[in-house]
Design a protein around this motif. Structure first.
Motif, short mmCIF file in Angstrom:
data_model
loop_
_atom_site.label_atom_id
_atom_site.label_comp_id
_atom_site.label_asym_id
_atom_site.label_seq_id
_atom_site.Cartn_x
_atom_site.Cartn_y
_atom_site.Cartn_z
N GLU A 156 47.69 42.62 32.61
CA GLU A 156 48.61 42.19 34.39
C GLU A 156 48.15 43.79 35.20
OE1 GLU A 156 50.86 38.71 33.32
OE2 GLU A 156 52.60 41.05 32.90
N LEU B 275 40.26 38.03 34.41
CA LEU B 275 40.41 38.30 35.70
C LEU B 275 39.10 38.25 36.28
CD1 LEU B 275 43.01 41.26 36.96
CD2 LEU B 275 43.11 38.74 37.76
N THR C 61 46.17 43.99 37.56
CA THR C 61 47.11 43.27 39.08
C THR C 61 47.11 43.49 40.29
OG1 THR C 61 48.64 42.34 37.99
CG2 THR C 61 46.41 40.61 37.58
N VAL D 27 47.12 35.80 33.30
CA VAL D 27 46.02 37.25 32.65
C VAL D 27 46.04 37.14 31.47
CG1 VAL D 27 44.90 39.60 33.18
CG2 VAL D 27 45.95 38.31 35.67
N VAL E 227 41.48 43.73 44.86
CA VAL E 227 42.94 44.16 45.44
C VAL E 227 42.30 45.04 46.03
CG1 VAL E 227 42.67 45.07 43.06
CG2 VAL E 227 44.69 44.02 43.72
N TYR F 259 37.57 41.75 40.95
CA TYR F 259 38.66 41.73 41.16
C TYR F 259 38.90 43.14 41.44
CZ TYR F 259 43.81 40.36 41.61
OH TYR F 259 45.37 39.86 41.74
#
Length: 288
Positions: free
Chosen positions: A196, A105, A199, A99, A113, A109
């Motif tokens: 990041e 992303l 994520t 990423v 997530v 997402y």
């Protein structure tokens, strides 16, 4: 034909009509049951696919890459085979999801997530503002923090998963600090969807400050983090590649064996992903 025969024939016709209706109703019920069962199993299969999109898709591809890499390494320099477990953790489990500004992303997402996030126990963190991590990373990050604390090092998670909204707020504040220059701001705070932190696979530890590099926590991480699958994501010498300033406090989970290999090859994640892709292509060429 007598009245009795007529009545008997009418009775036979009525019985046949009745049986025909019964069979038709029964066939309809069976058809409905089959349709419902098929729909249920179909939904279950879709649910399984959806639940694995975020945590499994990248891991599966990473495993394939790891196998290709290991095969090529064995042929070229007879490197030792990677361990299956380290510190009681699965050393082969990994995620190399890349990423950055060039690899954002998907817009969905952020919502998808959330079903995979879990709360980090308070004993492992020093922040009550953002407190979640991806469930697959949880055993690794908590084991690492616990090990550091057992060694007398007060390592704690400060900033793990951040939503797009929180990331956007941080980015806009950074833009204001640098006089509206978004490109410059993005080298310090990533745009939402390119961080990041969105994520759930990384975390800042103890503080977001250069002072972290002069602490026992940092020294412990440099020596031990790879044994728990973490790498320092943004090194100073790799800024031309990552596009992000040096952040000694920001560490990313990639998997134990991958972390060890990345450090051994002296690469950042961008270089390593490209390296694995080349290894994979070379392997395919040999097979063809």
């Amino acid at each position: 034909m007598t009245e009795r025969q007529i009545a008997r024939r009418k009775a036979i016709i009525r019985r046949r009509i009745f049986l025909g209706v019964c069979f038709a109703v029964l066939a309809l019920i069976v058809a409905l049951l089959i349709f419902m069962i098929t729909a249920i199993f179909s939904d279950d299969d879709k649910g399984k696919d959806n639940s694995s999109d975020i945590p499994v898709s990248s891991i599966s591809s990473d495993t394939d890459s790891s196998e290709n890499q290991s095969s090529d390494d064995n042929e070229s320099n007879n490197s030792e085979s990677m361990p299956d477990t380290v510190n009681g953790l699965d050393a082969n489990f990994s995620s190399l999801l890349l990423v950055n500004g060039e690899n954002p992303l998907p817009e969905t997402y952020d919502s998808e997530v959330r079903q995979y996030l879990v709360e980090i126990d308070p004993q492992y963190r020093n922040n009550n503002y953002v407190t979640q991590i991806h469930k697959d990373v949880y055993p690794y990050i908590t084991a690492m923090v616990a090990a550091a604390q057992a060694d007398g090092v007060d390592l704690r998670v400060w900033s793990p998963f951040r939503s797009y909204a929180i990331q956007n707020d941080l980015f806009q504040k950074q833009v204001a600090r640098v006089g509206g220059d978004e490109e410059k701001a993005a080298t310090v705070v990533a745009r939402p969807g390119t961080s990041e932190h969105n994520t759930g696979l990384c975390a800042d530890f103890n503080m977001a400050s250069d002072a972290f590099e002069n602490t026992k926590m940092y020294s412990w991480m440099v020596e031990n983090a790879e044994d728990y699958g973490f790498i320092m994501r943004y090194r100073k010498d790799k800024q031309p590649i990552t596009g992000v300033i040096h952040e000694s406090w920001h560490w990313r989970f990639v998997g134990i064996n991958h972390a060890k290999q990345i450090n051994k090859l002296d690469m950042c994640l961008e270089e390593y992903v490209e390296y694995l892709e080349k290894q994979k292509n070379n392997t395919n060429k040999k097979e063809n």
